[in-house]
Scaffold this active site. Sequence first.
Site, PDB file in Angstrom:
ATOM      1  CB  CYS A   1      76.027  77.511  53.689  1.00  0.00           C
ATOM      2  SG  CYS A   1      75.852  79.241  54.077  1.00  0.00           S
TER       3      CYS A   1
ATOM      4  CD  GLU B   1      71.330  83.147  49.944  1.00  0.00           C
ATOM      5  OE1 GLU B   1      72.132  82.346  49.432  1.00  0.00           O
ATOM      6  OE2 GLU B   1      71.123  84.283  49.491  1.00  0.00           O
TER       7      GLU B   1
ATOM      8  CD  GLU C   1      76.011  72.008  53.374  1.00  0.00           C
ATOM      9  OE1 GLU C   1      74.804  71.717  53.370  1.00  0.00           O
ATOM     10  OE2 GLU C   1      76.444  73.169  53.302  1.00  0.00           O
TER      11      GLU C   1
ATOM     12  CE  LYS D   1      61.226  77.576  62.332  1.00  0.00           C
ATOM     13  NZ  LYS D   1      62.098  76.702  63.189  1.00  0.00           N
TER      14      LYS D   1
HETATM   15  P1  NDP Z   1      66.864  72.531  57.965  1.00  0.00           P
HETATM   16  O1  NDP Z   1      66.944  72.904  56.556  1.00  0.00           O
HETATM   17  O2  NDP Z   1      65.967  71.407  58.377  1.00  0.00           O
HETATM   18  O3  NDP Z   1      66.430  73.778  58.899  1.00  0.00           O
HETATM   19  C1  NDP Z   1      66.595  75.135  58.602  1.00  0.00           C
HETATM   20  C2  NDP Z   1      65.373  75.913  59.090  1.00  0.00           C
HETATM   21  O4  NDP Z   1      64.199  75.463  58.395  1.00  0.00           O
HETATM   22  C3  NDP Z   1      65.059  75.736  60.568  1.00  0.00           C
HETATM   23  O5  NDP Z   1      64.534  76.942  61.099  1.00  0.00           O
HETATM   24  C4  NDP Z   1      63.999  74.644  60.533  1.00  0.00           C
HETATM   25  O6  NDP Z   1      63.193  74.596  61.689  1.00  0.00           O
HETATM   26  C5  NDP Z   1      63.200  75.076  59.333  1.00  0.00           C
HETATM   27  N1  NDP Z   1      62.364  74.009  58.745  1.00  0.00           N
HETATM   28  C6  NDP Z   1      62.560  72.667  58.790  1.00  0.00           C
HETATM   29  N2  NDP Z   1      61.568  72.032  58.139  1.00  0.00           N
HETATM   30  C7  NDP Z   1      60.731  72.981  57.656  1.00  0.00           C
HETATM   31  C8  NDP Z   1      59.525  72.949  56.899  1.00  0.00           C
HETATM   32  N3  NDP Z   1      58.979  71.811  56.474  1.00  0.00           N
HETATM   33  N4  NDP Z   1      58.922  74.110  56.575  1.00  0.00           N
HETATM   34  C9  NDP Z   1      59.458  75.285  56.980  1.00  0.00           C
HETATM   35  N5  NDP Z   1      60.592  75.373  57.721  1.00  0.00           N
HETATM   36  C10 NDP Z   1      61.227  74.238  58.048  1.00  0.00           C
HETATM   37  O7  NDP Z   1      68.344  72.242  58.440  1.00  0.00           O
HETATM   38  P2  NDP Z   1      68.807  71.294  59.644  1.00  0.00           P
HETATM   39  O8  NDP Z   1      68.785  72.114  60.845  1.00  0.00           O
HETATM   40  O9  NDP Z   1      68.053  70.013  59.690  1.00  0.00           O
HETATM   41  O10 NDP Z   1      70.278  70.947  59.173  1.00  0.00           O
HETATM   42  C11 NDP Z   1      70.481  69.845  58.274  1.00  0.00           C
HETATM   43  C12 NDP Z   1      71.571  70.140  57.293  1.00  0.00           C
HETATM   44  O11 NDP Z   1      71.198  71.282  56.515  1.00  0.00           O
HETATM   45  C13 NDP Z   1      72.896  70.533  57.894  1.00  0.00           C
HETATM   46  O12 NDP Z   1      73.643  69.444  58.289  1.00  0.00           O
HETATM   47  C14 NDP Z   1      73.507  71.299  56.751  1.00  0.00           C
HETATM   48  O13 NDP Z   1      74.050  70.383  55.829  1.00  0.00           O
HETATM   49  C15 NDP Z   1      72.336  72.002  56.131  1.00  0.00           C
HETATM   50  N6  NDP Z   1      72.190  73.390  56.608  1.00  0.00           N
HETATM   51  C16 NDP Z   1      72.596  74.385  55.798  1.00  0.00           C
HETATM   52  C17 NDP Z   1      72.539  75.680  56.247  1.00  0.00           C
HETATM   53  C18 NDP Z   1      72.991  76.811  55.395  1.00  0.00           C
HETATM   54  O14 NDP Z   1      73.423  77.828  55.933  1.00  0.00           O
HETATM   55  N7  NDP Z   1      72.861  76.725  54.085  1.00  0.00           N
HETATM   56  C19 NDP Z   1      72.047  76.036  57.569  1.00  0.00           C
HETATM   57  C20 NDP Z   1      71.594  74.910  58.334  1.00  0.00           C
HETATM   58  C21 NDP Z   1      71.673  73.648  57.848  1.00  0.00           C
HETATM   59  P3  NDP Z   1      63.582  73.580  62.898  1.00  0.00           P
HETATM   60  O15 NDP Z   1      64.679  74.230  63.611  1.00  0.00           O
HETATM   61  O16 NDP Z   1      62.372  73.461  63.701  1.00  0.00           O
HETATM   62  O17 NDP Z   1      63.998  72.276  62.244  1.00  0.00           O
END
Ligand code: NDP
Length: 454
Positions: free
Chosen positions: A263, A229, A356, A154
């Site tokens: 990250c 992660e 972050e 996904k």
């Molecule tokens: P999220 O954690 O919301 O999203 C990451 C993934 O999870 C996306 O594919 C998202 O789908 C999916 N997701 C969201 N909600 C659910 C759920 N309830 N059940 C299952 N899957 C879900 O990150 P954001 O994109 O909102 O980013 C927000 C913050 O997160 C960033 O500013 C950063 O601080 C952190 N982040 C950290 C990352 C890392 O590498 N550790 C990567 C990305 C973000 P969808 O795209 O539809 O929301």
Amino acid sequence: MSTFAVLNPATEQQVRAVAGTTAEEADAAIGRAVAAQRAWREVSPGDRAGLLRSFAAQVDAHREELAQLEVANSGHPVGAARWEAGQVRDVLQYYAAAPERQAGRQIPVAGGIDVTFCEPIGVVGLIVPWNFPMPILSWGMAPALAAGNAVIAKPAEMTPLTALRIGELALGAGLPEGVFQVLPGKGSVVGQRLVDHPAVGKIVFTGSTEVGRQIMAGCAQHVKRLTLELGGKSANIVFADADIEKAAATAPYAVFDNAGQDCCARSRILVQRSVLDRFMELLEPAVQGVKVGDPALAETEMGPLISASHRESVAAYVPENAPVAIRGSAPDGPGWWFPPTVLAPVGLDSPAYTQEIFGPVVTVTPFDDEAEAIGLANDTPYGLSGSIWTGSVGRAIRVARAVQAGNLSVNSHSSVRYWTPFGGFKQSGLGRELGPDALDAFTETKNVFIATAD
Ligand code: NDP
């Protein structure tokens, strides 16, 4: 069926409309994956390895196309996007060697022999974020497939295009239908369904700590296997005995790569007080020299942020009265740009220091001695990454052992390689990806006692 728009963050224009997967369609895909996995686990190790090598070759043949898709979809500089597409190929090749080397053990026991088998888990759900759509997809996909699992990915709603293309390339390489599927759509619909569906045996999630916590709770309902992660707030520790020129020259790339949407970003620079002034003098031209602009140009080093709302969230850490010590450049006009920004001095309780930011904003904080540096580095709920700059081998090892983080580098700004383990301490996650032992996370060990007595 509803569609959603995929936007180019450098132009704000639509790249494509993509159909969002519904919960019912996700269930049907999970059903296909269950059926496909029964046959996939029976494919001989040599043939499975051959198919993964063909998959890698397909990716290699379409590397430029994938890179250009990522430039348009994620705003990654083209040089970085080419490297990312190459990483998908390399990770597939690396784990293509695994099926033929996946051996169990024989353990001496009284009255017989005991053998272990590594059995695939079944269907693995990968929930991939938008910051590195290709590499993070490959880190879960390749070892999970090599171990004999079916995989459903996904991608993030904002960045599905390269994952969709990689799904087509898998079929082109001869992977059987249903073994690797890509379901674009909302996390709250498709991601949630992967977490909740009992036929999905494992979730690999990369993203925010907040959503990671919810996913962990969802997986607990089924005692579902899980790799997380999550976020980071890593320290870049510069001791007075280090090569200060090199530490300052590379510090911008340790945090501003991918516009800070990483990250592992070293977003807290900690500098020994006796060299702070010299470090700041050297940091200024390094930050101002970061080439921010059109991601399609080969010389560009930093592109835009992923979305308007993400830019708002990053900008909130740099209000009017913020202590901006150094500011780089960013283009005017359309695109979600934000200039590389260095904040100093900052309070140890300020949100820019503790949270972050996931954007091109870094803080600089002085320390007096080794114990204080370690204390500052560890004073965070996160523990993903970090760097240590010193001329002393003993100090490098002492500090590396003392910093609570999963991936550290000494006298270097990068620590992630697909052939070494990757993952976080504390709230940065659970489990490890990559490296030679990654298949352990996608298999269950089965122990079989065979009596030899007549
Ligand atoms: P999220 O954690 O919301 O999203 C990451 C993934 O999870 C996306 O594919 C998202 O789908 C999916 N997701 C969201 N909600 C659910 C759920 N309830 N059940 C299952 N899957 C879900 O990150 P954001 O994109 O909102 O980013 C927000 C913050 O997160 C960033 O500013 C950063 O601080 C952190 N982040 C950290 C990352 C890392 O590498 N550790 C990567 C990305 C973000 P969808 O795209 O539809 O929301």
